[in-house]
Design a protein around this motif. Structure first.
Motif, PDB file in Angstrom:
ATOM      1  N   ALA A  77       1.114  -1.417   0.062  1.00 14.36           N
ATOM      2  CA  ALA A  77      -0.141   0.088  -0.159  1.00 14.36           C
ATOM      3  C   ALA A  77       0.491   0.847  -0.158  1.00 14.36           C
ATOM      4  O   ALA A  77       2.297   1.955   0.620  1.00 14.36           O
ATOM      5  N   GLN A  78       1.042   1.901  -1.325  1.00 13.97           N
ATOM      6  CA  GLN A  78       1.469   3.251  -1.212  1.00 13.97           C
ATOM      7  C   GLN A  78       0.444   3.980  -1.254  1.00 13.97           C
ATOM      8  O   GLN A  78      -0.871   4.678  -0.910  1.00 13.97           O
ATOM      9  N   ASN A  79       0.685   5.994  -1.211  1.00 16.98           N
ATOM     10  CA  ASN A  79      -0.162   7.242  -0.372  1.00 16.98           C
ATOM     11  C   ASN A  79      -1.160   7.078  -2.243  1.00 16.98           C
ATOM     12  O   ASN A  79      -1.994   7.960  -1.762  1.00 16.98           O
ATOM     13  N   ASN A  80      -0.055   6.587  -2.836  1.00 17.28           N
ATOM     14  CA  ASN A  80      -0.864   6.527  -4.145  1.00 17.28           C
ATOM     15  C   ASN A  80      -1.954   5.491  -5.273  1.00 17.28           C
ATOM     16  O   ASN A  80      -1.255   4.018  -4.263  1.00 17.28           O
ATOM     17  N   ASN A  81      -3.000   5.592  -5.256  1.00 19.45           N
ATOM     18  CA  ASN A  81      -3.991   4.277  -5.811  1.00 19.45           C
ATOM     19  C   ASN A  81      -4.373   2.984  -4.931  1.00 19.45           C
ATOM     20  O   ASN A  81      -4.186   2.354  -5.353  1.00 19.45           O
ATOM     21  N   CYS A  82      -4.407   3.355  -4.377  1.00 22.17           N
ATOM     22  CA  CYS A  82      -5.317   2.865  -2.318  1.00 22.17           C
ATOM     23  C   CYS A  82      -5.429   4.008  -1.582  1.00 22.17           C
ATOM     24  O   CYS A  82      -6.112   5.163  -1.184  1.00 22.17           O
ATOM     25  N   ALA A  84      -7.112   5.987   1.350  1.00 25.21           N
ATOM     26  CA  ALA A  84      -6.426   7.264   2.270  1.00 25.21           C
ATOM     27  C   ALA A  84      -6.550   6.131   3.948  1.00 25.21           C
ATOM     28  O   ALA A  84      -6.058   5.825   4.827  1.00 25.21           O
ATOM     29  N   SER A  85      -7.934   5.284   4.235  1.00 23.45           N
ATOM     30  CA  SER A  85      -7.826   4.409   5.296  1.00 23.45           C
ATOM     31  C   SER A  85      -6.987   3.305   5.345  1.00 23.45           C
ATOM     32  O   SER A  85      -5.820   3.298   6.713  1.00 23.45           O
ATOM     33  N   LYS A  90      -2.069   1.943   7.781  1.00 21.56           N
ATOM     34  CA  LYS A  90      -0.633   0.441   7.400  1.00 21.56           C
ATOM     35  C   LYS A  90       0.011   0.676   8.319  1.00 21.56           C
ATOM     36  O   LYS A  90      -0.064  -1.131   8.617  1.00 21.56           O
ATOM     37  N   ARG A  91       1.103   1.587   9.303  1.00 20.53           N
ATOM     38  CA  ARG A  91       1.700   0.647  10.758  1.00 20.53           C
ATOM     39  C   ARG A  91       1.037   0.200  11.030  1.00 20.53           C
ATOM     40  O   ARG A  91       1.303  -1.197  12.283  1.00 20.53           O
ATOM     41  N   GLU A  92      -0.483   1.051  11.665  1.00 21.20           N
ATOM     42  CA  GLU A  92      -1.115   0.132  13.346  1.00 21.20           C
ATOM     43  C   GLU A  92      -1.696  -1.471  12.777  1.00 21.20           C
ATOM     44  O   GLU A  92      -1.626  -2.319  13.522  1.00 21.20           O
ATOM     45  N   LEU A  93      -2.282  -1.286  11.682  1.00 24.07           N
ATOM     46  CA  LEU A  93      -3.131  -2.663  10.455  1.00 24.07           C
ATOM     47  C   LEU A  93      -1.985  -3.235  10.532  1.00 24.07           C
ATOM     48  O   LEU A  93      -2.049  -4.907  11.428  1.00 24.07           O
ATOM     49  N   ASP A  94      -0.927  -4.004  10.425  1.00 27.38           N
ATOM     50  CA  ASP A  94       0.188  -4.349   9.661  1.00 27.38           C
ATOM     51  C   ASP A  94       0.977  -4.445  11.128  1.00 27.38           C
ATOM     52  O   ASP A  94       0.859  -5.955  11.416  1.00 27.38           O
ATOM     53  N   ASN A  95       0.909  -3.504  12.580  1.00 30.30           N
ATOM     54  CA  ASN A  95       1.643  -4.627  13.381  1.00 30.30           C
ATOM     55  C   ASN A  95       0.606  -5.017  13.763  1.00 30.30           C
ATOM     56  O   ASN A  95       0.237  -6.428  14.805  1.00 30.30           O
TER      57      ASN A  95
END
Length: 137
Positions: A77-82, A84-85, A90-95
């Protein structure tokens, strides 16, 4: 030889007695400063209850293959083409996903029993939310 002063409640030291006296009044280890307000304590713990309940659902309802796929998706996931949520969380969900994998290896039964006992309504709410019809972006 210099004289130094040490806080009665922690390891803080200073050459200035007034500095240490002021510190002791504000020191987090001073029993007089203990936070006992029930609402403050609940607010401080609510996010942990949510995370644990989400991890419980991920352990119970999703396979390791599902979790690996979700981790890969958050990794790319990058800031383009995904949405905003995804980028913003990303970091919290990945954790959370990685913590789920760790719990699965180390203490799954204990974690599931404790979380199921403490958060049944939250677990139910998360399951209902995740089973809602597809979210349109």
């Amino acid at each position: 030889m210099k004289q130094v002063y040490k806080c009665e409640f922690c390891e803080e030291i200073s050459e200035d007695k007034e500095t240490i006296l002021k510190h002791e009044k504000e020191c987090g280890s001073n029993p007089k400063n203990k936070i006992t307000n029930e609402m403050v304590l609940k607010l401080s713990r609510i996010y942990e209850h949510f995370e644990d309940s989400l991890i419980y659902v991920l352990l119970q309802d999703y396979t390791k293959k599902d979790i690996d796929f979700y981790i890969d998706e958050f990794d790319r996931a990058q800031n383009n083409n995904c949405p905003a949520s995804i980028f913003e969380n990303k970091r919290e969900l990945d954790n959370i996903l990685r913590r789920r994998t760790q719990i699965d290896r180390e203490c799954r039964t204990w974690f599931e029993n404790l979380t199921k006992r403490d958060n049944p309504e939250l677990i139910s709410a998360i399951r209902s939310y995740l089973k809602e019809p597809e979210y349109r972006i």
